[in-house]
Design an enzyme around this catalytic site. Structure first.
Site, PDB file in Angstrom:
ATOM      1  N   ARG A   1       5.036 -10.921 -17.280  1.00 17.14           N
ATOM      2  CA  ARG A   1       6.147  -9.973 -17.501  1.00 17.14           C
ATOM      3  C   ARG A   1       5.617  -8.563 -17.783  1.00 17.14           C
ATOM      4  NH1 ARG A   1       9.064 -12.931 -22.149  1.00 17.14           N
ATOM      5  NH2 ARG A   1      10.612 -11.268 -22.157  1.00 17.14           N
TER       6      ARG A   1
ATOM      7  N   ARG B   1      11.905 -19.046 -26.069  1.00 16.68           N
ATOM      8  CA  ARG B   1      12.257 -18.872 -24.655  1.00 16.68           C
ATOM      9  C   ARG B   1      11.110 -19.347 -23.776  1.00 16.68           C
ATOM     10  NH1 ARG B   1      14.553 -12.749 -24.082  1.00 16.68           N
ATOM     11  NH2 ARG B   1      13.323 -12.903 -22.179  1.00 16.68           N
TER      12      ARG B   1
ATOM     13  N   LYS C   1      14.642  -3.878 -27.098  1.00 17.08           N
ATOM     14  CA  LYS C   1      15.830  -3.330 -26.413  1.00 17.08           C
ATOM     15  C   LYS C   1      17.090  -4.093 -26.808  1.00 17.08           C
ATOM     16  CE  LYS C   1      14.399  -4.053 -22.187  1.00 17.08           C
ATOM     17  NZ  LYS C   1      13.081  -4.676 -22.438  1.00 17.08           N
TER      18      LYS C   1
ATOM     19  N   ARG D   1       7.900 -15.191 -31.188  1.00 14.49           N
ATOM     20  CA  ARG D   1       9.343 -14.938 -31.245  1.00 14.49           C
ATOM     21  C   ARG D   1      10.156 -16.219 -31.076  1.00 14.49           C
ATOM     22  NH1 ARG D   1      12.314 -10.730 -27.167  1.00 14.49           N
ATOM     23  NH2 ARG D   1      11.928 -12.297 -25.574  1.00 14.49           N
TER      24      ARG D   1
ATOM     25  N   ARG E   1      15.493  -2.122 -13.544  1.00 10.89           N
ATOM     26  CA  ARG E   1      14.120  -2.561 -13.780  1.00 10.89           C
ATOM     27  C   ARG E   1      13.213  -2.233 -12.593  1.00 10.89           C
ATOM     28  NH1 ARG E   1      15.056  -6.834 -18.003  1.00 10.89           N
ATOM     29  NH2 ARG E   1      13.044  -7.481 -18.785  1.00 10.89           N
TER      30      ARG E   1
HETATM   31  P1  AMP Z   1      14.990  -9.839 -20.713  1.00 17.28           P
HETATM   32  O1  AMP Z   1      15.881 -10.704 -21.531  1.00 17.28           O
HETATM   33  O2  AMP Z   1      15.513  -8.454 -20.538  1.00 17.28           O
HETATM   34  O3  AMP Z   1      13.570  -9.875 -21.226  1.00 17.28           O
HETATM   35  O4  AMP Z   1      14.965 -10.476 -19.249  1.00 17.28           O
HETATM   36  C1  AMP Z   1      14.484 -11.773 -19.045  1.00 17.28           C
HETATM   37  C2  AMP Z   1      14.214 -11.993 -17.558  1.00 17.28           C
HETATM   38  O5  AMP Z   1      15.435 -11.854 -16.823  1.00 17.28           O
HETATM   39  C3  AMP Z   1      13.246 -11.028 -16.915  1.00 17.28           C
HETATM   40  O6  AMP Z   1      11.885 -11.362 -17.121  1.00 17.28           O
HETATM   41  C4  AMP Z   1      13.647 -11.168 -15.437  1.00 17.28           C
HETATM   42  O7  AMP Z   1      13.157 -12.369 -14.884  1.00 17.28           O
HETATM   43  C5  AMP Z   1      15.170 -11.299 -15.547  1.00 17.28           C
HETATM   44  N1  AMP Z   1      15.794  -9.966 -15.488  1.00 17.28           N
HETATM   45  C6  AMP Z   1      16.410  -9.301 -16.482  1.00 17.28           C
HETATM   46  N2  AMP Z   1      16.866  -8.102 -16.066  1.00 17.28           N
HETATM   47  C7  AMP Z   1      16.522  -8.003 -14.766  1.00 17.28           C
HETATM   48  C8  AMP Z   1      16.680  -7.002 -13.766  1.00 17.28           C
HETATM   49  N3  AMP Z   1      17.292  -5.830 -14.036  1.00 17.28           N
HETATM   50  N4  AMP Z   1      16.196  -7.253 -12.525  1.00 17.28           N
HETATM   51  C9  AMP Z   1      15.591  -8.417 -12.232  1.00 17.28           C
HETATM   52  N5  AMP Z   1      15.378  -9.405 -13.126  1.00 17.28           N
HETATM   53  C10 AMP Z   1      15.841  -9.198 -14.389  1.00 17.28           C
END
Ligand code: AMP
Length: 229
Positions: free
Chosen positions: A178, A167, A17, A131, A92
Site C-alpha cells: 500500500r 484489517r 485520514k 492497528r 487516489r
Molecule cells: P483505505 O481505507 O482508504 O485505506 O482504503 C483501503 C483500500 O481500499 C485501498 O488500499 C484500496 O485497495 C481501496 N481503495 C480505497 N480508495 C480507493 C480509491 N480511491 N481508488 C482505488 N482503490 C481504493
C-alpha cells in the site's frame, strides 16, 4: 461558508485520514464519503462490489478506476450542489482527480481545499502494524505490547460496542504494498492540486486532537479568504 465546504483529505495509508474525516464531518456538519469504508461495508454485506473490491484491497493495490470513479461520483452528485462534503481516500490517482474535477466543474462547484496529512513511511508501518479497527463504526485502536487495544476492553469498541479486528490489508505484506502504491500512483495527485493552489500540508505526527486543530486552522484560512471575496 464552512458548512458548504468541499474538502479532500489526502495522505498515505495510516496517516489518520479516516479519523480526521470523522472529526471534521461532525464539526462542519458535512457528509463524509470514504471509499475504503464504502468498499468494506459492501464486503460485510457480501455484495458483488464488495467481493470484487476485496480482491484488490487484500493485495494492497487500488480497486480499478472503472469501479471506483462511478461509485464516488454518484455519491457526490447525489448531494445538493451547495452541500459541502469531505472525501476520504479519493482521489487516489490523477485519473480520479480529473474525473472529480470534471464532474464538479459541471456544477461550477470545484474542490475548495485539499488537506495533505503528511506522515513519514516508518511511522505508517508502525501505526498500521499495530492497528485494530471497529467492524461497526471504523474507529481505529492501537494495540499495546500485550496485544490488547488501548482504551478498549476485551476487543470491544469503546464508542459503539462493535467488535475490533485487524484489517486483512494491515498485514505486513499488504502494508508495504500500500505504501509503495501510494508513492507510485497516489502522490502525483499532490502536484495536480498544488498546481491549482488548493493544497495545504499538515504535519500528521501528533496526537489526534492536535492534528485536528491543525486541520481546522487550514480550513479557517480558506473560509476567511472566501468571506473577503
Ligand atoms: P483505505 O481505507 O482508504 O485505506 O482504503 C483501503 C483500500 O481500499 C485501498 O488500499 C484500496 O485497495 C481501496 N481503495 C480505497 N480508495 C480507493 C480509491 N480511491 N481508488 C482505488 N482503490 C481504493
Amino acid at each position: 461558508m464552512a458548512k458548504g465546504l468541499r474538502l479532500v483529505l489526502f495522505g498515505p495509508p495510516g496517516a489518520g485520514k479516516g479519523t480526521q474525516t470523522r472529526l471534521l464531518s461532525g464539526h462542519l456538519e458535512v457528509q463524509a464519503i470514504s471509499t475504503g469504508d464504502l468498499f468494506r461495508s459492501n464486503l460485510q454485506r457480501q455484495t458483488p462490489l464488495g467481493l470484487r473490491a476485496s480482491e484488490y484491497m487484500n493485495q494492497g493495490i487500488l480497486v480499478p478506476d472503472e469501479v471506483t470513479i462511478d461509485i464516488v461520483l454518484e455519491k457526490v452528485m447525489s448531494l445538493n450542489s451547495d452541500d459541502g462534503f469531505i472525501l476520504d481516500g479519493f482521489p487516489r490517482n490523477p485519473i480520479q482527480a480529473s474525473a472529480l474535477e470534471e464532474a464538479l466543474d459541471r456544477r461550477s462547484r470545484p474542490v475548495d481545499l485539499v488537506i495533505f496529512i503528511d506522515v513519514p513511511d516508518e511511522e505508517l508501518v508502525r501505526r498500521l502494524g499495530g492497528r485494530l479497527m471497529c467492524r461497526n463504526c471504523q474507529t481505529p485502536y492501537t494495540m499495546e505490547e500485550d496485544g490488547q487495544p488501548e482504551g478498549a476492553a476485551n476487543r470491544v469498541c469503546d464508542s459503539c460496542g462493535g467488535d475490533l479486528y485487524q484489517r486483512d490489508d494491515d498485514s505486513p505484506a499488504a502494508v508495504s504494498k500500500r505504501i509503495e502504491v501510494y508513492h507510485s500512483e497516489t502522490l502525483p495527485v499532490l502536484d495536480f492540486y498544488r498546481d491549482k493552489g488548493l493544497l495545504a500540508r499538515v504535519d500528521g505526527v501528533a496526537a489526534v486532537e492536535k492534528v485536528h486543530n491543525r486541520v481546522l486552522k487550514q480550513i479557517q484560512r480558506v473560509s476567511k479568504t472566501e468571506d473577503r471575496e
